[in-house]
Enzyme design. Structure first.
Site, PDB file in Angstrom:
ATOM      1  N   CYS A  79       1.466  28.830  16.151  1.00 37.93           N
ATOM      2  CA  CYS A  79       1.945  27.867  15.162  1.00 37.93           C
ATOM      3  C   CYS A  79       0.890  27.487  14.122  1.00 37.93           C
ATOM      4  O   CYS A  79       1.218  26.935  13.081  1.00 37.93           O
ATOM      5  CB  CYS A  79       2.470  26.639  15.882  1.00 37.93           C
ATOM      6  N   HIS A 109       3.799  22.350  10.477  1.00 32.52           N
ATOM      7  CA  HIS A 109       4.486  23.277  11.381  1.00 32.52           C
ATOM      8  C   HIS A 109       5.768  22.613  11.895  1.00 32.52           C
ATOM      9  O   HIS A 109       5.737  21.492  12.406  1.00 32.52           O
ATOM     10  CB  HIS A 109       3.563  23.637  12.558  1.00 32.52           C
ATOM     11  N   ASN A 139      12.302  26.540  15.745  1.00 34.15           N
ATOM     12  CA  ASN A 139      10.850  26.689  15.669  1.00 34.15           C
ATOM     13  C   ASN A 139      10.523  28.184  15.686  1.00 34.15           C
ATOM     14  O   ASN A 139      10.627  28.831  16.718  1.00 34.15           O
ATOM     15  CB  ASN A 139      10.216  25.965  16.861  1.00 34.15           C
TER      16      ASN A 139
END
Lengths: 73, 323
Positions: B115, B251, B281
């Site tokens: 990430c 993120h 995500n």
């Protein structure tokens, strides 16, 4: 600790009157999401980041209060 | 002065979709509405069997080249961020060079971050360009975490989706840098907060046992503790203020964590980008996928944007850029 009780009531989707230090967490939905939410709640109201694993082991609201006191000390 | 800038971004997503209704059918204690409420995610895109990060990376890179009318011969460096490569070796970036028809004079390498990867990649691209070693860097982020998720792990299946993004970073003449020096952070003691234990050489895989393990509370504590500190360091390093930033693109881990971070940092909602509802995500691709529509809004005045990546490693990085 009323901010903690109010926050926990919101997390568990129950009335605030149902939360006291003696409350057993197992009586509510004490799952990973509730633990994460409680961690964020305590960060917000106490400025303390609890250890996730220690928090997961708490059995009552009093245990959470004791953990906060220990971390804040 | 010669400076690197983010010129354009294109995304590429697999066709497969995992909806909240499908998740609610599998995990009856969470309704579809509750999943949306808690995660901010309505659906995730899932790569098909046999569809890999390299395939998604190719799709994103080709979309970018087409969008910009760019000849592959004009790219002189390829950076590919992935944690789900096609092979142990060769390097996926080398295979991508061939698929895209990039010149054999181009440099190409993979780097393994999650990430935080996009912000690290931006820093590498900036360094290659501003040191005169490259003029046009293709930075591709691509992952298929869905292939690492245990079918019955509600905590991760509600969050992660597959996807890729291709970002063109190029050299331009400007009065001031368009990508400020990046601040980094690493804490390998938290390596087990997000880990796939099998499939490397410490614990070789027997087959279908490459599974992501996530310590949700541990990741939450890391994020709430480290992201605000990284931002303080970025402001100190660059001499800038929060108010100078028109937009904040962090993120896109999940709606809950972003909401807590936004409140903790007192960022107004209208300047805090949340753009993950339809994709979930996507690990290293969340920041470029959220940035892409902001870039294509184009013609307006340049805007200063803060980018913060954080996650598996543990690893984090923060940057202040002009788009």
């Amino acid at each position: 600790m009323s901010a903690l009780f109010a926050g926990l009531a919101e997390i568990f989707e129950v009335d605030e009157s149902e939360i006291s230090s003696a409350s057993e967490l197992a009586a509510f939905n004490w799952d990973s999401l509730a633990i994460i939410s409680t961690l964020a709640l305590v960060d917000e109201i106490n400025g303390v980041l609890l250890d996730g694993q220690a928090l997961a082991k708490c059995e009552t609201v009093a245990d959470i209060e004791a953990l906060i006191a220990k971390e804040a000390a | 002065m010669l400076t690197a800038r983010i010129k354009a971004i294109a995304g590429h997503l697999p066709e497969g979709r995992l909806t909240n209704d499908a998740l609610a059918a599998r995990f009856p204690d969470w309704s579809a509405d509750k999943i949306l409420d808690k995660t901010g995610i309505a659906e995730r895109r899932i790569a098909a069997d046999g569809e890999t990060s390299l395939d998604l990376a190719e799709g994103a890179a080709k979309a970018l080249l087409a969008q910009e009318g760019l000849n592959p011969g004009e790219i002189d460096f390829l950076l590919l961020c992935t944690q789900t490569p096609d092979y142990v070796l060769p390097t996926s970036a080398c295979l991508l060079q061939a698929r895209l028809g990039l010149p054999t004079s181009a440099g190409a390498l993979d780097f393994n971050l999650g990430c935080s990867g996009f912000v690290y990649g931006l820093s590498l691209a900036k360094a290659l360009i501003e040191s005169g070693q490259a003029k046009r860097v293709l930075l591709v982020t691509a992952d298929t975490y869905s292939k690492l998720l245990a079918p019955d792990d509600q905590g991760v299946r509600t969050l992660f989706g597959d996807g890729a993004a291709a970002t063109l970073v190029e050299a331009v003449e400007a009065q001031a840098p368009l990508i400020d020096p990046v601040v980094f952070g690493t804490d390998g003691l938290g390596g087990e907060r997000l880990i796939v234990k099998r499939g490397g050489f410490r614990e070789p895989s027997a087959g279908a046992d490459m599974v992501l393990e996530m310590d949700g509370p541990g990741v939450m504590a890391f994020t709430l503790g480290h992201v605000p500190k990284a931002i303080e360091q970025l402001l100190a390093r660059t001499g800038r203020t929060m108010d100078e930033h028109d937009l904040f693109v962090f993120h896109q881990a999940n709606g809950f964590i972003l909401d807590r971070l936004r409140k903790k940092l007192a960022i107004p909602p209208e300047r805090f980008v949340i753009d993950m509802r339809e994709v979930g995500n996507t690990v290293s691709s969340t920041i470029p996928l959220a940035l892409a529509p902001l870039l294509s809004q184009g013609a307006g005045a340049p805007r200063r944007v803060m980018l913060v990546g954080f996650g598996v490693g543990l690893s984090w990085a923060a940057a202040s850029v002009v788009i």
